[in-house]
Design a protein around this motif. Structure first.
Motif, PDB file in Angstrom:
ATOM      1  N   THR A 207       0.861  -1.184   0.000  1.00 28.80           N
ATOM      2  CA  THR A 207       0.000   0.000   0.000  1.00 28.80           C
ATOM      3  C   THR A 207       0.893   1.228   0.000  1.00 28.80           C
ATOM      4  N   ASP A 208       0.921   1.960  -1.112  1.00 27.39           N
ATOM      5  CA  ASP A 208       1.732   3.171  -1.251  1.00 27.39           C
ATOM      6  C   ASP A 208       0.837   4.392  -1.110  1.00 27.39           C
ATOM      7  N   PHE A 209       1.249   5.329  -0.276  1.00 24.41           N
ATOM      8  CA  PHE A 209       0.512   6.585  -0.133  1.00 24.41           C
ATOM      9  C   PHE A 209       1.051   7.611  -1.129  1.00 24.41           C
ATOM     10  N   SER A 210       0.159   8.447  -1.646  1.00 23.14           N
ATOM     11  CA  SER A 210       0.580   9.447  -2.624  1.00 23.14           C
ATOM     12  C   SER A 210       1.468  10.513  -1.997  1.00 23.14           C
ATOM     13  N   SER A 211       1.420  10.644  -0.689  1.00 24.14           N
ATOM     14  CA  SER A 211       2.340  11.519   0.054  1.00 24.14           C
ATOM     15  C   SER A 211       2.454  10.973   1.469  1.00 24.14           C
ATOM     16  N   GLY A 212       3.520  11.405   2.189  1.00 23.43           N
ATOM     17  CA  GLY A 212       3.743  10.906   3.536  1.00 23.43           C
ATOM     18  C   GLY A 212       2.578  11.194   4.466  1.00 23.43           C
ATOM     19  N   VAL A 213       2.269  10.241   5.352  1.00 26.72           N
ATOM     20  CA  VAL A 213       1.140  10.393   6.264  1.00 26.72           C
ATOM     21  C   VAL A 213       1.605  10.237   7.704  1.00 26.72           C
ATOM     22  N   THR A 214       0.747  10.632   8.634  1.00 29.41           N
ATOM     23  CA  THR A 214       1.021  10.474  10.056  1.00 29.41           C
ATOM     24  C   THR A 214       0.701   9.051  10.483  1.00 29.41           C
ATOM     25  N   VAL A 215       1.081   8.723  11.700  1.00 27.07           N
ATOM     26  CA  VAL A 215       0.850   7.362  12.184  1.00 27.07           C
ATOM     27  C   VAL A 215      -0.646   7.059  12.284  1.00 27.07           C
ATOM     28  N   ASP A 216      -1.473   8.060  12.575  1.00 28.15           N
ATOM     29  CA  ASP A 216      -2.919   7.829  12.667  1.00 28.15           C
ATOM     30  C   ASP A 216      -3.495   7.375  11.329  1.00 28.15           C
ATOM     31  N   ILE A 217      -3.078   8.031  10.237  1.00 23.48           N
ATOM     32  CA  ILE A 217      -3.553   7.658   8.911  1.00 23.48           C
ATOM     33  C   ILE A 217      -3.015   6.284   8.528  1.00 23.48           C
ATOM     34  N   LEU A 218      -1.756   6.029   8.877  1.00 20.19           N
ATOM     35  CA  LEU A 218      -1.167   4.715   8.621  1.00 20.19           C
ATOM     36  C   LEU A 218      -1.995   3.613   9.272  1.00 20.19           C
ATOM     37  N   ASN A 220      -5.127   3.704  10.246  1.00 23.75           N
ATOM     38  CA  ASN A 220      -6.439   3.601   9.596  1.00 23.75           C
ATOM     39  C   ASN A 220      -6.361   2.741   8.334  1.00 23.75           C
ATOM     40  N   ALA A 221      -5.307   2.947   7.551  1.00 27.71           N
ATOM     41  CA  ALA A 221      -5.140   2.172   6.317  1.00 27.71           C
ATOM     42  C   ALA A 221      -4.910   0.694   6.619  1.00 27.71           C
ATOM     43  N   VAL A 222      -4.133   0.409   7.672  1.00 23.51           N
ATOM     44  CA  VAL A 222      -3.883  -0.986   8.050  1.00 23.51           C
ATOM     45  C   VAL A 222      -5.181  -1.651   8.507  1.00 23.51           C
ATOM     46  N   LYS A 226      -7.184  -4.900   7.141  1.00 25.98           N
ATOM     47  CA  LYS A 226      -7.628  -6.014   7.984  1.00 25.98           C
ATOM     48  C   LYS A 226      -9.100  -6.313   7.745  1.00 25.98           C
ATOM     49  N   ARG A 227      -9.923  -5.281   7.643  1.00 29.02           N
ATOM     50  CA  ARG A 227     -11.362  -5.503   7.400  1.00 29.02           C
ATOM     51  C   ARG A 227     -11.592  -6.078   6.007  1.00 29.02           C
ATOM     52  N   PHE A 228     -10.766  -5.675   5.056  1.00 31.37           N
ATOM     53  CA  PHE A 228     -10.855  -6.246   3.711  1.00 31.37           C
ATOM     54  C   PHE A 228     -10.577  -7.747   3.751  1.00 31.37           C
ATOM     55  N   LEU A 229      -9.534  -8.145   4.475  1.00 36.41           N
ATOM     56  CA  LEU A 229      -9.207  -9.562   4.604  1.00 36.41           C
ATOM     57  C   LEU A 229     -10.307 -10.315   5.345  1.00 36.41           C
ATOM     58  N   GLN A 230     -10.895  -9.665   6.355  1.00 38.59           N
ATOM     59  CA  GLN A 230     -12.009 -10.295   7.058  1.00 38.59           C
ATOM     60  C   GLN A 230     -13.195 -10.494   6.122  1.00 38.59           C
ATOM     61  N   TYR A 231     -13.427  -9.521   5.260  1.00 33.57           N
ATOM     62  CA  TYR A 231     -14.557  -9.619   4.338  1.00 33.57           C
ATOM     63  C   TYR A 231     -14.352 -10.733   3.329  1.00 33.57           C
ATOM     64  N   LEU A 290     -14.075  -2.147  -2.530  1.00 34.92           N
ATOM     65  CA  LEU A 290     -14.365  -2.671  -1.202  1.00 34.92           C
ATOM     66  C   LEU A 290     -13.680  -1.834  -0.133  1.00 34.92           C
ATOM     67  N   PHE A 291     -12.450  -1.405  -0.394  1.00 33.63           N
ATOM     68  CA  PHE A 291     -11.751  -0.548   0.564  1.00 33.63           C
ATOM     69  C   PHE A 291     -12.503   0.764   0.766  1.00 33.63           C
ATOM     70  N   SER A 292     -13.025   1.318  -0.309  1.00 36.54           N
ATOM     71  CA  SER A 292     -13.776   2.571  -0.205  1.00 36.54           C
ATOM     72  C   SER A 292     -15.031   2.382   0.634  1.00 36.54           C
ATOM     73  N   GLN A 293     -15.741   1.258   0.441  1.00 37.95           N
ATOM     74  CA  GLN A 293     -16.930   0.980   1.244  1.00 37.95           C
ATOM     75  C   GLN A 293     -16.565   0.756   2.706  1.00 37.95           C
ATOM     76  N   ILE A 294     -15.438   0.096   2.935  1.00 38.85           N
ATOM     77  CA  ILE A 294     -14.979  -0.148   4.303  1.00 38.85           C
ATOM     78  C   ILE A 294     -14.644   1.169   4.991  1.00 38.85           C
ATOM     79  N   LYS A 295     -13.975   2.061   4.276  1.00 36.63           N
ATOM     80  CA  LYS A 295     -13.588   3.349   4.862  1.00 36.63           C
ATOM     81  C   LYS A 295     -14.805   4.103   5.387  1.00 36.63           C
ATOM     82  N   TYR A 296     -15.891   4.084   4.632  1.00 37.60           N
ATOM     83  CA  TYR A 296     -17.102   4.816   5.026  1.00 37.60           C
ATOM     84  C   TYR A 296     -18.068   3.954   5.843  1.00 37.60           C
ATOM     85  N   ALA A 297     -17.595   2.782   6.288  1.00 33.93           N
ATOM     86  CA  ALA A 297     -18.395   1.886   7.142  1.00 33.93           C
ATOM     87  C   ALA A 297     -19.736   1.553   6.511  1.00 33.93           C
TER      88      ALA A 297
END
Length: 481
Positions: A207-218, A220-222, A226-231, A290-297
């Motif tokens: 998973t490559d980010f288009s620009s550097g992110v903070t640990v909180d965003i990191l 969230n992406a992880v 995980k939810r994608f793998l669960q799905y 699926l990731f987009s749907q997961i992000k917005y719950a």
């Protein structure tokens, strides 16, 4: 983008020990700490007897202060530490430590062990190896094995690694102005760089980010991963215990840290079971949806069991959650009042508009009652039986061969919908003496499959791919050529 590598000249064998020690900042005090990856417990040792005594009476003082406060969820906090190996560590822990006579400990949720030469907003991406990724993207494609027969008649098997490149999964917006681009790959290598051993292959998801992110965003992406793998496995227990964090340097991914989660222990019983999964060959570049749907719950994985649904039975509570999850998916994909006529829908909208005008023109209890009436009108919808029947018929092309359907799909679907609706009504009202019929167990399994079918159809997958995905996920053992 090339394969990732360990950065800063560090030797892999010296990286990220099982036991971490150092100093961690908690409150205004720097505590010596010890952490074991085996127990996932962070232990803080008081630096002095005075601190130990103060910690011993602190819980009593806090309990007295909280007497008049309303109950609230325990928050998560980040503790920043300096490890003995010279690196930095971030521990994510609940803001409710265990306190034994002034000695404090935390159950760690996750922790990040990283090189301190990297700035806090320079997390450019992360990668996950093996485990569920191997099952999602077959690592065997990275090894080419050939069988040959020599002049003496002896057979030899030769194996060589193959560069499979990166298979794209698409990208989604992880936060404002930043996209997360994902791909999977596979590689082969010798364990410990010893060519005398057997060549091993493993898959990796980047998973490559288009620009550097903070640990909180990191994080969230992880968790989205995980939810994608669960799905795609239909179970909550997925292997995501270690994540490599990297910085992008041109076309290379330079690993500078490891992110660890507590391991999900798999019992011996479940190790012997065939666990299903939807593979990359079905989802491909449409995975990002699926990731987009997961992000917005927009769909939930919270109802999943540790090792997925099993054909031998459901609890009443588990069955109710299966039905609730189907209804949520149905409404998100098909909308409300799918079986109603246009005249009914238009009339309902007119009535709700009239009630809105009455709400704005009234006060007090009458206004409260009008709001309740509006809520009731908004919740009027197709029955559960109608929804199930409609969805089965709509997905017939992709799901029929996996079901035990005799005769017309519409008649069969109407009966299944009626059975499940009767069960739901009895369970919701705690009907005395109600016994879960054996037929319902089979029909609930079909409903689980249908819930996935309508989502995969929404992704615009071909019916053949949907059928193959359902067959692989629910282990139907249906033969596909």
């Amino acid at each position: 983008m090339g394969q990732d590598y360990e950065g800063f000249g560090a030797k892999p064998t010296m990286l990220y020990p099982e036991v971490v020690k150092g100093f961690v900042q908690y409150g205004d005090i720097a505590y010596p700490f010890s952490f074991s990856r085996d127990s996932f417990i962070l232990e803080l040792m008081p630096p002095s007897a005075e601190v130990m005594k103060q910690n011993n009476i602190q819980p009593l003082m806090e309990s007295l202060e909280r007497r008049d406060l309303r109950p609230k969820w325990v928050e998560r906090i980040l503790l920043h530490a300096e490890a003995a190996d010279g690196r930095q560590v971030i521990f994510c822990v609940p803001e409710r430590p265990q306190n034994y006579l002034g000695f404090i400990s935390f159950h760690v949720i996750w922790y990040l062990h990283y090189d301190n030469k990297i700035a806090k907003d320079q997390y450019d991406g992360f990668s996950v190896y093996g485990g569920e990724i191997n099952r999602f993207f077959d690592p065997g494609r990275a090894v080419n094995r050939e069988l040959s027969t020599g002049e003496d008649g002896k057979r030899e098997i030769t194996a060589r690694s193959v560069d499979v490149g990166n298979a794209p999964m698409g990208s989604y917006r992880i936060c404002k102005g930043v996209d997360a681009k994902m791909c999977v790959s596979a590689f082969a290598s010798y364990p410990g760089d010893n060519p005398e051993l057997q060549l091993e292959a493993s898959s990796v998801l980047y998973t490559d980010f288009s620009s550097g992110v903070t640990v909180d965003i990191l994080i969230n992406a992880v968790y989205n991963l995980k939810r994608f793998l669960q799905y795609i496995t239909y179970r909550s227990c997925v292997e995501l215990s270690q994540v490599s964090v990297y910085k992008l340097e041109g076309d290379k991914r330079c690993i500078f840290g490891r992110l660890y989660f507590a391991k999900c222990e798999i019992s011996e019983i479940h190790k012997m079971e065939k666990l299903g999964i939807i593979q990359y060959t079905e989802l491909g570049t449409k995975s990002w949806h699926l990731f987009s749907q997961i992000k917005y719950a927009r769909f939930s994985v919270d109802h999943l069991l540790d090792y997925g649904s099993r054909i031998d039975g459901f609890t009443v509570g588990g069955a109710t959650m299966v039905i609730a999850n189907f209804e949520r998916e149905f409404e998100l994909i098909y909308g409300k009042n799918r079986r109603r006529s246009k005249l009914y829908i238009d009339t309902l909208e007119e009535v709700i508009t009239a009630v809105d005008e009455m709400i704005s023109n009234n006060m007090g209890k009458k206004k409260k009652y009008l709001k309740q009436i509006k809520t009731y009108l908004n919740n009027r919808d197709d029955s559960l039986a109608d929804r199930i029947s409609f969805a089965f018929v709509d997905c017939e092309q992709s799901i029929r061969e996996l079901l035990w359907v005799q005769g017309e799909m519409k008649d069969w679907a109407d009966q299944v919908g009626s059975d499940i609706q009767s069960f739901r009504n009895a369970a919701a009202h705690c009907k005395m003496g109600y016994v879960l019929p054996a037929q319902i167990v089979i029909e609930l399994r079909f409903l689980e499959m249908l819930t996935y079918a309508i989502r995969l159809k929404w992704l615009k997958l071909e019916p053949e791919k949907i059928a193959k995905a359902l067959n692989d996920l629910f282990c139907c053992n249906y033969y596909y050529r």
